[in-house]
Design an enzyme around this catalytic site. Structure first.
Site, PDB file in Angstrom:
ATOM      1  N   SER A 131      26.072  54.516 -47.149  1.00 31.72           N
ATOM      2  CA  SER A 131      25.190  54.393 -45.996  1.00 31.72           C
ATOM      3  C   SER A 131      23.737  54.317 -46.426  1.00 31.72           C
ATOM      4  O   SER A 131      23.343  54.922 -47.414  1.00 31.72           O
ATOM      5  CB  SER A 131      25.374  55.582 -45.045  1.00 31.72           C
ATOM      6  OG  SER A 131      24.522  55.450 -43.928  1.00 31.72           O
ATOM      7  N   LYS A 186      32.796  58.672 -43.616  1.00 28.04           N
ATOM      8  CA  LYS A 186      31.847  57.583 -43.336  1.00 28.04           C
ATOM      9  C   LYS A 186      32.053  57.036 -41.923  1.00 28.04           C
ATOM     10  O   LYS A 186      31.088  56.706 -41.225  1.00 28.04           O
ATOM     11  CB  LYS A 186      32.028  56.469 -44.358  1.00 28.04           C
ATOM     12  CG  LYS A 186      31.161  55.217 -44.115  1.00 28.04           C
ATOM     13  CD  LYS A 186      29.667  55.542 -44.080  1.00 28.04           C
ATOM     14  CE  LYS A 186      28.778  54.337 -44.254  1.00 28.04           C
ATOM     15  NZ  LYS A 186      28.943  53.258 -43.315  1.00 28.04           N
ATOM     16  N   HIS A 189      30.440  59.447 -39.613  1.00 27.30           N
ATOM     17  CA  HIS A 189      28.994  59.222 -39.751  1.00 27.30           C
ATOM     18  C   HIS A 189      28.560  58.060 -38.871  1.00 27.30           C
ATOM     19  O   HIS A 189      27.587  58.157 -38.118  1.00 27.30           O
ATOM     20  CB  HIS A 189      28.656  58.930 -41.221  1.00 27.30           C
ATOM     21  CG  HIS A 189      27.317  58.295 -41.447  1.00 27.30           C
ATOM     22  ND1 HIS A 189      27.075  56.947 -41.205  1.00 27.30           N
ATOM     23  CD2 HIS A 189      26.142  58.802 -41.879  1.00 27.30           C
ATOM     24  CE1 HIS A 189      25.817  56.669 -41.472  1.00 27.30           C
ATOM     25  NE2 HIS A 189      25.223  57.777 -41.898  1.00 27.30           N
ATOM     26  N   ASN A 190      29.284  56.943 -38.947  1.00 26.03           N
ATOM     27  CA  ASN A 190      28.912  55.770 -38.159  1.00 26.03           C
ATOM     28  C   ASN A 190      29.076  56.024 -36.663  1.00 26.03           C
ATOM     29  O   ASN A 190      28.285  55.536 -35.853  1.00 26.03           O
ATOM     30  CB  ASN A 190      29.752  54.563 -38.579  1.00 26.03           C
ATOM     31  CG  ASN A 190      29.290  53.967 -39.883  1.00 26.03           C
ATOM     32  OD1 ASN A 190      28.694  54.648 -40.711  1.00 26.03           O
ATOM     33  ND2 ASN A 190      29.574  52.701 -40.104  1.00 26.03           N
ATOM     34  N   GLU A 193      26.189  57.911 -35.589  1.00 34.07           N
ATOM     35  CA  GLU A 193      25.082  56.944 -35.545  1.00 34.07           C
ATOM     36  C   GLU A 193      25.079  56.198 -34.212  1.00 34.07           C
ATOM     37  O   GLU A 193      24.018  56.018 -33.604  1.00 34.07           O
ATOM     38  CB  GLU A 193      25.248  55.971 -36.714  1.00 34.07           C
ATOM     39  CG  GLU A 193      24.208  54.898 -36.842  1.00 34.07           C
ATOM     40  CD  GLU A 193      24.549  53.946 -37.976  1.00 34.07           C
ATOM     41  OE1 GLU A 193      24.562  52.719 -37.744  1.00 34.07           O
ATOM     42  OE2 GLU A 193      24.825  54.426 -39.095  1.00 34.07           O
TER      43      GLU A 193
END
Length: 485
Positions: A131, A186, A189-190, A193
Protein backbone atom coordinates in the site's frame (compact mmCIF):
# COMPACT_ATOMS: atom_id res chain seq x y z
CA UNK A 1 27.91 -16.40 -15.55
CA UNK A 2 27.73 -16.32 -11.77
CA UNK A 3 24.15 -15.50 -10.55
CA UNK A 4 24.16 -12.09 -8.86
CA UNK A 5 20.48 -11.17 -8.52
CA UNK A 6 19.10 -10.94 -4.98
CA UNK A 7 15.49 -10.81 -6.18
CA UNK A 8 13.59 -10.55 -9.47
CA UNK A 9 10.50 -8.52 -10.22
CA UNK A 10 8.09 -9.29 -13.05
CA UNK A 11 5.75 -6.53 -14.23
CA UNK A 12 7.20 -3.18 -15.26
CA UNK A 13 4.23 -0.89 -14.87
CA UNK A 14 4.82 2.13 -12.62
CA UNK A 15 4.43 0.21 -9.33
CA UNK A 16 6.84 -2.51 -10.46
CA UNK A 17 9.44 -0.07 -11.71
CA UNK A 18 9.27 1.97 -8.51
CA UNK A 19 9.64 -1.11 -6.29
CA UNK A 20 12.73 -2.16 -8.26
CA UNK A 21 14.28 1.31 -7.83
CA UNK A 22 13.41 1.23 -4.12
CA UNK A 23 15.00 -2.19 -3.57
CA UNK A 24 18.05 -1.13 -5.56
CA UNK A 25 18.39 2.05 -3.44
CA UNK A 26 18.79 -0.22 -0.42
CA UNK A 27 21.66 -2.21 -1.91
CA UNK A 28 19.89 -5.12 -3.57
CA UNK A 29 20.66 -6.35 -7.06
CA UNK A 30 17.33 -6.69 -8.87
CA UNK A 31 16.47 -8.59 -12.03
CA UNK A 32 13.72 -6.92 -14.10
CA UNK A 33 11.42 -8.74 -16.53
CA UNK A 34 8.20 -7.99 -18.36
CA UNK A 35 6.01 -10.12 -20.61
CA UNK A 36 6.33 -7.45 -23.31
CA UNK A 37 10.10 -7.76 -23.40
CA UNK A 38 10.69 -4.40 -25.11
CA UNK A 39 9.63 -2.73 -21.85
CA UNK A 40 12.69 -4.23 -20.13
CA UNK A 41 15.08 -2.30 -22.39
CA UNK A 42 12.94 0.83 -22.17
CA UNK A 43 13.17 0.69 -18.36
CA UNK A 44 16.94 0.05 -18.39
CA UNK A 45 17.51 2.96 -20.78
CA UNK A 46 15.23 5.37 -18.92
CA UNK A 47 14.38 5.21 -15.19
CA UNK A 48 17.10 2.65 -14.39
CA UNK A 49 19.75 4.14 -16.68
CA UNK A 50 23.24 3.93 -15.20
CA UNK A 51 22.25 1.48 -12.43
CA UNK A 52 24.58 -1.46 -12.88
CA UNK A 53 22.82 -3.53 -10.23
CA UNK A 54 19.47 -3.52 -12.02
CA UNK A 55 19.74 -6.31 -14.58
CA UNK A 56 17.35 -6.90 -17.45
CA UNK A 57 16.14 -10.40 -18.32
CA UNK A 58 14.66 -11.13 -21.74
CA UNK A 59 13.15 -14.51 -20.93
CA UNK A 60 11.98 -16.38 -17.86
CA UNK A 61 14.80 -18.87 -18.33
CA UNK A 62 17.33 -16.04 -18.32
CA UNK A 63 15.65 -14.52 -15.24
CA UNK A 64 15.97 -17.80 -13.32
CA UNK A 65 19.64 -18.11 -14.29
CA UNK A 66 20.48 -14.62 -13.03
CA UNK A 67 19.21 -15.24 -9.47
CA UNK A 68 21.06 -16.47 -6.41
CA UNK A 69 19.54 -19.53 -4.74
CA UNK A 70 17.04 -19.85 -3.23
CA UNK A 71 15.48 -17.74 -5.97
CA UNK A 72 13.09 -14.95 -4.98
CA UNK A 73 10.71 -13.73 -7.69
CA UNK A 74 8.11 -11.02 -7.10
CA UNK A 75 5.08 -10.66 -9.37
CA UNK A 76 3.55 -7.21 -9.85
CA UNK A 77 0.89 -8.18 -12.39
CA UNK A 78 -2.88 -7.95 -12.60
CA UNK A 79 -4.67 -10.08 -10.00
CA UNK A 80 -6.35 -13.26 -11.19
CA UNK A 81 -5.38 -15.36 -14.19
CA UNK A 82 -2.17 -13.44 -14.92
CA UNK A 83 -0.70 -14.51 -11.56
CA UNK A 84 -1.53 -18.19 -12.18
CA UNK A 85 -0.15 -17.99 -15.72
CA UNK A 86 3.17 -16.61 -14.51
CA UNK A 87 3.42 -19.22 -11.76
CA UNK A 88 3.01 -21.97 -14.37
CA UNK A 89 5.54 -20.28 -16.66
CA UNK A 90 8.09 -20.04 -13.84
CA UNK A 91 7.77 -23.56 -12.45
CA UNK A 92 9.87 -25.37 -15.09
CA UNK A 93 12.84 -23.16 -14.20
CA UNK A 94 12.56 -23.33 -10.41
CA UNK A 95 13.60 -25.90 -7.83
CA UNK A 96 12.56 -26.81 -4.27
CA UNK A 97 13.11 -23.98 -1.83
CA UNK A 98 12.58 -21.22 -4.40
CA UNK A 99 10.07 -18.48 -3.60
CA UNK A 100 7.38 -16.73 -5.64
CA UNK A 101 5.89 -13.51 -4.23
CA UNK A 102 2.59 -12.00 -5.38
CA UNK A 103 2.63 -8.27 -4.64
CA UNK A 104 -0.66 -7.45 -6.36
CA UNK A 105 -4.14 -6.96 -4.90
CA UNK A 106 -5.07 -10.64 -5.09
CA UNK A 107 -8.13 -12.04 -3.36
CA UNK A 108 -7.02 -13.95 -0.27
CA UNK A 109 -8.69 -17.30 -1.22
CA UNK A 110 -6.46 -17.33 -4.32
CA UNK A 111 -3.43 -16.80 -2.10
CA UNK A 112 -4.49 -19.69 0.15
CA UNK A 113 -4.81 -21.91 -2.95
CA UNK A 114 -1.49 -20.81 -4.47
CA UNK A 115 0.40 -21.30 -1.19
CA UNK A 116 -0.86 -24.88 -0.91
CA UNK A 117 -0.11 -25.57 -4.59
CA UNK A 118 3.48 -24.35 -4.50
CA UNK A 119 4.24 -25.96 -1.16
CA UNK A 120 3.06 -29.29 -2.64
CA UNK A 121 5.86 -28.87 -5.20
CA UNK A 122 8.46 -28.07 -2.54
CA UNK A 123 8.47 -24.35 -3.22
CA UNK A 124 7.40 -21.33 -1.17
CA UNK A 125 4.80 -18.64 -1.79
CA UNK A 126 4.12 -15.22 -0.29
CA UNK A 127 1.14 -12.99 -0.96
CA UNK A 128 1.92 -9.49 0.22
CA UNK A 129 -0.26 -6.43 0.29
CA UNK A 130 1.62 -3.33 -0.87
CA UNK A 131 0.00 0.00 0.00
CA UNK A 132 1.02 3.57 -0.65
CA UNK A 133 0.53 3.97 -4.38
CA UNK A 134 3.27 4.95 -6.79
CA UNK A 135 5.05 7.25 -4.33
CA UNK A 136 4.97 4.63 -1.60
CA UNK A 137 6.37 1.98 -3.92
CA UNK A 138 9.27 4.26 -4.80
CA UNK A 139 10.17 5.63 -1.38
CA UNK A 140 8.60 3.29 1.20
CA UNK A 141 5.30 1.41 1.11
CA UNK A 142 3.41 -0.32 3.87
CA UNK A 143 3.76 -4.07 3.29
CA UNK A 144 1.65 -6.94 4.65
CA UNK A 145 3.23 -10.30 3.75
CA UNK A 146 1.76 -13.72 4.49
CA UNK A 147 2.08 -17.21 3.04
CA UNK A 148 4.65 -19.95 3.61
CA UNK A 149 6.17 -19.26 7.05
CA UNK A 150 9.59 -20.52 5.89
CA UNK A 151 9.63 -17.72 3.31
CA UNK A 152 9.69 -14.84 5.81
CA UNK A 153 13.42 -15.10 6.69
CA UNK A 154 14.20 -15.01 2.96
CA UNK A 155 12.48 -11.67 2.32
CA UNK A 156 12.41 -10.00 5.74
CA UNK A 157 15.63 -8.06 5.17
CA UNK A 158 14.59 -6.81 1.73
CA UNK A 159 11.02 -5.91 2.68
CA UNK A 160 11.89 -4.18 5.95
CA UNK A 161 14.68 -2.22 4.27
CA UNK A 162 12.46 -0.89 1.47
CA UNK A 163 9.24 -0.28 3.45
CA UNK A 164 8.11 2.93 5.11
CA UNK A 165 9.24 3.68 8.65
CA UNK A 166 7.28 5.20 11.54
CA UNK A 167 8.56 8.46 13.08
CA UNK A 168 10.25 6.22 15.66
CA UNK A 169 12.05 4.27 12.92
CA UNK A 170 10.00 1.08 13.12
CA UNK A 171 9.49 -0.71 9.78
CA UNK A 172 5.94 -0.70 8.38
CA UNK A 173 6.23 -4.32 7.34
CA UNK A 174 5.88 -7.46 9.41
CA UNK A 175 4.78 -11.05 8.92
CA UNK A 176 0.99 -11.29 9.02
CA UNK A 177 0.58 -15.08 9.11
CA UNK A 178 0.22 -18.22 7.02
CA UNK A 179 -1.27 -18.63 3.51
CA UNK A 180 -3.77 -15.79 2.79
CA UNK A 181 -3.28 -13.71 5.96
CA UNK A 182 -1.27 -10.95 4.26
CA UNK A 183 -3.74 -10.41 1.46
CA UNK A 184 -6.66 -10.57 3.90
CA UNK A 185 -5.10 -7.82 6.03
CA UNK A 186 -4.50 -5.75 2.87
CA UNK A 187 -8.13 -6.32 1.84
CA UNK A 188 -9.37 -5.01 5.20
CA UNK A 189 -6.97 -2.08 4.89
CA UNK A 190 -8.56 -1.23 1.55
CA UNK A 191 -12.04 -1.64 3.00
CA UNK A 192 -11.21 0.80 5.80
CA UNK A 193 -9.81 3.11 3.12
CA UNK A 194 -13.23 2.99 1.42
CA UNK A 195 -14.87 3.92 4.72
CA UNK A 196 -12.44 6.73 5.50
CA UNK A 197 -12.94 8.30 2.08
CA UNK A 198 -16.74 8.05 2.30
CA UNK A 199 -16.74 9.69 5.73
CA UNK A 200 -14.54 12.53 4.45
CA UNK A 201 -16.86 12.99 1.47
CA UNK A 202 -19.90 13.14 3.76
CA UNK A 203 -18.21 15.75 5.94
CA UNK A 204 -17.46 17.72 2.76
CA UNK A 205 -21.07 17.43 1.56
CA UNK A 206 -22.50 18.51 4.93
CA UNK A 207 -20.30 21.61 4.93
CA UNK A 208 -20.91 22.36 1.25
CA UNK A 209 -24.65 21.65 0.99
CA UNK A 210 -25.75 22.05 4.60
CA UNK A 211 -23.62 25.03 5.62
CA UNK A 212 -22.90 26.59 2.24
CA UNK A 213 -19.13 26.77 2.82
CA UNK A 214 -16.89 27.60 -0.13
CA UNK A 215 -13.98 25.43 -1.29
CA UNK A 216 -11.60 27.98 0.18
CA UNK A 217 -13.36 27.80 3.56
CA UNK A 218 -13.37 24.00 3.51
CA UNK A 219 -9.69 23.97 2.53
CA UNK A 220 -9.01 25.96 5.71
CA UNK A 221 -11.16 23.55 7.75
CA UNK A 222 -9.31 20.46 6.53
CA UNK A 223 -5.99 22.20 7.03
CA UNK A 224 -6.91 22.80 10.66
CA UNK A 225 -8.22 19.25 11.11
CA UNK A 226 -4.93 17.85 9.83
CA UNK A 227 -3.11 19.42 12.80
CA UNK A 228 -5.01 17.46 15.45
CA UNK A 229 -6.61 14.08 16.10
CA UNK A 230 -7.57 13.62 12.44
CA UNK A 231 -3.99 14.14 11.20
CA UNK A 232 -3.74 11.74 8.25
CA UNK A 233 -2.78 11.35 4.62
CA UNK A 234 -6.41 11.38 3.40
CA UNK A 235 -7.28 14.57 5.33
CA UNK A 236 -4.06 16.15 4.03
CA UNK A 237 -4.81 15.42 0.37
CA UNK A 238 -8.47 16.45 0.78
CA UNK A 239 -7.16 19.82 1.97
CA UNK A 240 -4.95 20.07 -1.11
CA UNK A 241 -7.65 18.96 -3.55
CA UNK A 242 -10.09 21.59 -2.29
CA UNK A 243 -7.59 24.38 -3.03
CA UNK A 244 -6.43 23.11 -6.43
CA UNK A 245 -7.35 25.25 -9.45
CA UNK A 246 -6.82 24.73 -13.16
CA UNK A 247 -5.20 27.18 -15.56
CA UNK A 248 -8.52 29.05 -15.88
CA UNK A 249 -8.70 29.61 -12.14
CA UNK A 250 -11.55 27.11 -11.64
CA UNK A 251 -11.58 24.61 -8.79
CA UNK A 252 -10.85 21.20 -10.34
CA UNK A 253 -12.94 19.31 -7.76
CA UNK A 254 -16.06 21.11 -9.03
CA UNK A 255 -15.34 19.94 -12.59
CA UNK A 256 -15.19 16.23 -11.68
CA UNK A 257 -18.25 14.10 -12.47
CA UNK A 258 -19.80 12.73 -9.27
CA UNK A 259 -19.54 9.03 -10.17
CA UNK A 260 -17.04 6.93 -8.21
CA UNK A 261 -15.17 3.89 -9.45
CA UNK A 262 -13.96 0.86 -7.51
CA UNK A 263 -11.63 -2.08 -8.10
CA UNK A 264 -13.33 -4.63 -5.84
CA UNK A 265 -11.42 -4.77 -2.55
CA UNK A 266 -14.18 -2.91 -0.69
CA UNK A 267 -16.71 -5.40 -2.06
CA UNK A 268 -14.46 -8.30 -1.05
CA UNK A 269 -14.30 -6.90 2.49
CA UNK A 270 -18.09 -6.63 2.62
CA UNK A 271 -18.49 -10.14 1.20
CA UNK A 272 -16.11 -11.53 3.84
CA UNK A 273 -17.98 -9.73 6.62
CA UNK A 274 -21.22 -11.39 5.52
CA UNK A 275 -19.58 -14.81 5.21
CA UNK A 276 -18.04 -14.49 8.68
CA UNK A 277 -21.13 -12.89 10.26
CA UNK A 278 -19.38 -9.67 11.35
CA UNK A 279 -21.37 -6.41 10.95
CA UNK A 280 -18.85 -4.32 9.03
CA UNK A 281 -21.64 -1.92 8.18
CA UNK A 282 -19.67 1.24 7.47
CA UNK A 283 -17.48 -0.31 4.77
CA UNK A 284 -20.60 -1.88 3.25
CA UNK A 285 -22.30 1.52 3.10
CA UNK A 286 -19.19 3.02 1.54
CA UNK A 287 -19.35 0.42 -1.24
CA UNK A 288 -23.06 1.03 -1.76
CA UNK A 289 -22.47 4.80 -1.85
CA UNK A 290 -20.12 4.29 -4.78
CA UNK A 291 -22.72 2.11 -6.49
CA UNK A 292 -25.37 4.82 -5.97
CA UNK A 293 -23.01 7.49 -7.32
CA UNK A 294 -22.63 5.45 -10.53
CA UNK A 295 -26.40 5.79 -11.16
CA UNK A 296 -25.81 9.35 -12.39
CA UNK A 297 -28.46 9.51 -15.11
CA UNK A 298 -31.11 8.00 -12.81
CA UNK A 299 -30.22 10.48 -10.07
CA UNK A 300 -30.44 13.44 -12.43
CA UNK A 301 -33.90 12.30 -13.55
CA UNK A 302 -35.00 11.62 -9.95
CA UNK A 303 -33.83 15.06 -8.81
CA UNK A 304 -36.49 16.61 -11.06
CA UNK A 305 -39.29 14.48 -9.54
CA UNK A 306 -38.40 13.68 -5.93
CA UNK A 307 -38.29 16.52 -3.42
CA UNK A 308 -36.40 17.01 -0.19
CA UNK A 309 -36.98 19.23 2.84
CA UNK A 310 -36.63 23.01 2.67
CA UNK A 311 -33.58 23.86 4.76
CA UNK A 312 -31.41 26.80 5.68
CA UNK A 313 -28.82 26.52 8.42
CA UNK A 314 -29.34 29.18 11.07
CA UNK A 315 -26.91 28.22 13.83
CA UNK A 316 -23.27 28.90 14.57
CA UNK A 317 -21.35 27.58 11.55
CA UNK A 318 -17.99 27.47 13.32
CA UNK A 319 -19.45 25.45 16.20
CA UNK A 320 -21.16 23.06 13.78
CA UNK A 321 -17.94 22.51 11.83
CA UNK A 322 -16.40 21.40 15.13
CA UNK A 323 -19.38 19.03 15.55
CA UNK A 324 -18.62 17.60 12.10
CA UNK A 325 -14.97 17.08 13.08
CA UNK A 326 -15.97 15.13 16.17
CA UNK A 327 -18.59 13.13 14.24
CA UNK A 328 -15.93 12.23 11.69
CA UNK A 329 -13.54 11.12 14.44
CA UNK A 330 -16.16 8.97 16.17
CA UNK A 331 -17.35 7.40 12.91
CA UNK A 332 -13.76 6.71 11.87
CA UNK A 333 -13.22 4.91 15.16
CA UNK A 334 -16.26 2.70 14.52
CA UNK A 335 -14.91 1.86 11.05
CA UNK A 336 -11.59 0.70 12.49
CA UNK A 337 -13.33 -1.18 15.30
CA UNK A 338 -15.40 -3.06 12.72
CA UNK A 339 -12.31 -3.78 10.60
CA UNK A 340 -10.44 -5.26 13.55
CA UNK A 341 -13.53 -7.29 14.50
CA UNK A 342 -13.40 -8.80 11.01
CA UNK A 343 -9.68 -9.52 11.33
CA UNK A 344 -10.26 -11.28 14.66
CA UNK A 345 -13.04 -13.49 13.28
CA UNK A 346 -11.00 -14.35 10.18
CA UNK A 347 -8.08 -15.31 12.43
CA UNK A 348 -10.34 -17.84 14.18
CA UNK A 349 -11.79 -19.15 10.93
CA UNK A 350 -8.50 -19.53 9.05
CA UNK A 351 -6.28 -20.27 12.08
CA UNK A 352 -4.08 -17.20 11.65
CA UNK A 353 -2.12 -15.79 14.59
CA UNK A 354 -2.64 -12.11 13.79
CA UNK A 355 -0.83 -9.42 15.77
CA UNK A 356 -3.41 -6.60 15.86
CA UNK A 357 -1.08 -4.01 17.36
CA UNK A 358 1.50 -4.99 14.75
CA UNK A 359 -1.07 -4.49 11.98
CA UNK A 360 -1.84 -0.98 13.25
CA UNK A 361 1.92 -0.28 13.28
CA UNK A 362 2.30 -1.53 9.70
CA UNK A 363 -0.44 0.92 8.67
CA UNK A 364 1.15 3.78 10.64
CA UNK A 365 3.16 5.07 7.66
CA UNK A 366 3.51 4.45 3.94
CA UNK A 367 -0.08 3.39 3.27
CA UNK A 368 -3.15 5.31 2.15
CA UNK A 369 -4.86 5.14 5.56
CA UNK A 370 -1.73 6.23 7.44
CA UNK A 371 -2.58 8.53 10.31
CA UNK A 372 -1.59 9.55 13.81
CA UNK A 373 -4.79 7.82 14.95
CA UNK A 374 -3.22 4.38 14.30
CA UNK A 375 -0.66 4.79 17.08
CA UNK A 376 -3.57 4.87 19.52
CA UNK A 377 -4.84 1.55 18.13
CA UNK A 378 -1.42 -0.03 18.61
CA UNK A 379 -1.32 1.28 22.18
CA UNK A 380 -4.77 -0.20 22.85
CA UNK A 381 -3.64 -3.67 21.76
CA UNK A 382 -0.35 -3.26 23.64
CA UNK A 383 -2.42 -2.65 26.79
CA UNK A 384 -4.66 -5.62 26.08
CA UNK A 385 -3.64 -8.02 23.28
CA UNK A 386 -6.96 -9.87 23.74
CA UNK A 387 -9.09 -6.73 23.37
CA UNK A 388 -12.34 -7.88 21.75
CA UNK A 389 -13.36 -4.47 20.42
CA UNK A 390 -11.55 -1.15 20.19
CA UNK A 391 -14.64 0.60 21.54
CA UNK A 392 -14.00 -1.09 24.90
CA UNK A 393 -10.53 0.40 25.31
CA UNK A 394 -10.45 3.23 27.88
CA UNK A 395 -8.98 5.77 25.44
CA UNK A 396 -11.42 5.01 22.64
CA UNK A 397 -14.61 4.86 24.66
CA UNK A 398 -13.47 8.15 26.18
CA UNK A 399 -13.26 9.62 22.66
CA UNK A 400 -16.73 8.25 21.84
CA UNK A 401 -18.16 9.71 25.06
CA UNK A 402 -16.72 13.12 24.16
CA UNK A 403 -17.87 13.00 20.54
CA UNK A 404 -21.28 11.42 21.05
CA UNK A 405 -23.30 14.63 21.37
CA UNK A 406 -21.77 16.32 18.29
CA UNK A 407 -22.05 13.05 16.34
CA UNK A 408 -25.79 12.82 17.01
CA UNK A 409 -26.31 16.49 16.19
CA UNK A 410 -24.55 16.11 12.85
CA UNK A 411 -26.59 13.07 11.81
CA UNK A 412 -29.84 14.77 12.90
CA UNK A 413 -28.96 18.00 11.11
CA UNK A 414 -28.00 16.12 7.93
CA UNK A 415 -31.36 14.32 7.97
CA UNK A 416 -33.14 17.65 8.47
CA UNK A 417 -31.21 19.14 5.55
CA UNK A 418 -31.75 16.16 3.26
CA UNK A 419 -27.99 15.54 2.98
CA UNK A 420 -27.25 11.80 2.60
CA UNK A 421 -24.82 10.57 5.27
CA UNK A 422 -24.96 6.77 5.06
CA UNK A 423 -21.54 6.21 6.64
CA UNK A 424 -22.01 8.67 9.52
CA UNK A 425 -25.46 7.27 10.31
CA UNK A 426 -24.58 3.58 10.02
CA UNK A 427 -21.58 4.14 12.32
CA UNK A 428 -23.88 5.69 14.91
CA UNK A 429 -26.46 2.93 14.49
CA UNK A 430 -23.77 0.29 14.98
CA UNK A 431 -22.57 2.04 18.12
CA UNK A 432 -26.10 2.19 19.52
CA UNK A 433 -26.70 -1.44 18.60
CA UNK A 434 -23.41 -2.64 20.08
CA UNK A 435 -24.03 -0.85 23.39
CA UNK A 436 -27.62 -2.19 23.68
CA UNK A 437 -28.13 -4.92 26.23
CA UNK A 438 -31.35 -5.89 24.49
CA UNK A 439 -32.23 -5.64 20.79
CA UNK A 440 -35.56 -6.42 19.07
CA UNK A 441 -34.18 -9.71 17.73
CA UNK A 442 -36.53 -11.49 20.15
CA UNK A 443 -39.44 -10.35 17.98
CA UNK A 444 -37.49 -11.24 14.85
CA UNK A 445 -36.99 -14.79 16.14
CA UNK A 446 -40.69 -15.02 17.03
CA UNK A 447 -41.56 -14.01 13.46
CA UNK A 448 -39.17 -16.61 12.04
CA UNK A 449 -40.55 -19.28 14.32
CA UNK A 450 -44.16 -18.31 13.47
CA UNK A 451 -43.84 -18.68 9.70
CA UNK A 452 -41.00 -21.17 9.43
CA UNK A 453 -40.68 -23.02 12.75
CA UNK A 454 -37.08 -21.80 13.00
CA UNK A 455 -37.08 -22.03 16.84
CA UNK A 456 -35.67 -19.62 19.41
CA UNK A 457 -33.67 -19.56 22.63
CA UNK A 458 -35.14 -18.27 25.91
CA UNK A 459 -33.87 -15.73 28.43
CA UNK A 460 -34.79 -18.07 31.30
CA UNK A 461 -33.01 -21.15 29.93
CA UNK A 462 -29.34 -21.94 29.21
CA UNK A 463 -27.90 -20.90 25.84
CA UNK A 464 -27.96 -23.65 23.26
CA UNK A 465 -31.46 -24.90 24.08
CA UNK A 466 -33.97 -24.23 21.30
CA UNK A 467 -37.75 -24.03 21.52
CA UNK A 468 -40.67 -23.86 19.09
CA UNK A 469 -44.17 -22.52 19.69
CA UNK A 470 -47.23 -23.71 17.79
CA UNK A 471 -48.41 -20.10 17.35
CA UNK A 472 -51.66 -20.84 15.50
CA UNK A 473 -52.56 -24.19 17.02
CA UNK A 474 -52.33 -25.66 13.51
CA UNK A 475 -48.60 -25.78 12.92
CA UNK A 476 -47.69 -28.86 14.91
CA UNK A 477 -44.56 -29.40 16.98
CA UNK A 478 -42.04 -30.13 14.21
CA UNK A 479 -39.36 -27.41 13.93
CA UNK A 480 -36.78 -26.51 11.31
CA UNK A 481 -33.07 -26.97 11.79
CA UNK A 482 -31.07 -24.17 13.40
CA UNK A 483 -27.87 -22.56 12.26
CA UNK A 484 -25.97 -19.32 12.69
CA UNK A 485 -24.04 -17.47 10.03
Amino acid sequence: MQPTGDIALIGLAVMGQNLIMNMNDHGYTVVAYNRTVSKVDEFLNDAAKGRQTIIGAHSIEELAGLLKRPRKIMLMVKAGKAVDDFIEALLPYLEPGDLIIDGGNSHFPDTIRRTSYLESKGMLFVGTGVSGGEEGARFGPSMMPGGSPKAWPLVKGIFQAMCAKTPEGEPCCDWMGSDGAGHFVKMVHNGIEYGDMQLICEAYQIMKQGLGLSNEEMHAVFNEWNKGELDSYLIEITRDILAYKNEDGDYVVDKILDTAGQKGTGKWTSDSSLELGIPVTLIGEAVFARCLSAMKEDRVAASKILSGPPFQFSGDKKAFVEDVRQALLASKLVSYAQGFMLLAEAAKQYKWDLNYGGIALVWRAGCIIRSAFLSKIKEAFDRNPKLSNLLLDDYFHGVIDRCQGPWRRVVAQAVAAGVPVPAFSTALSFYDGYRSERLPANLLQALRDYFGAHTYERVDRPRGQFFHTNWTGKGGSVSAGTYNV
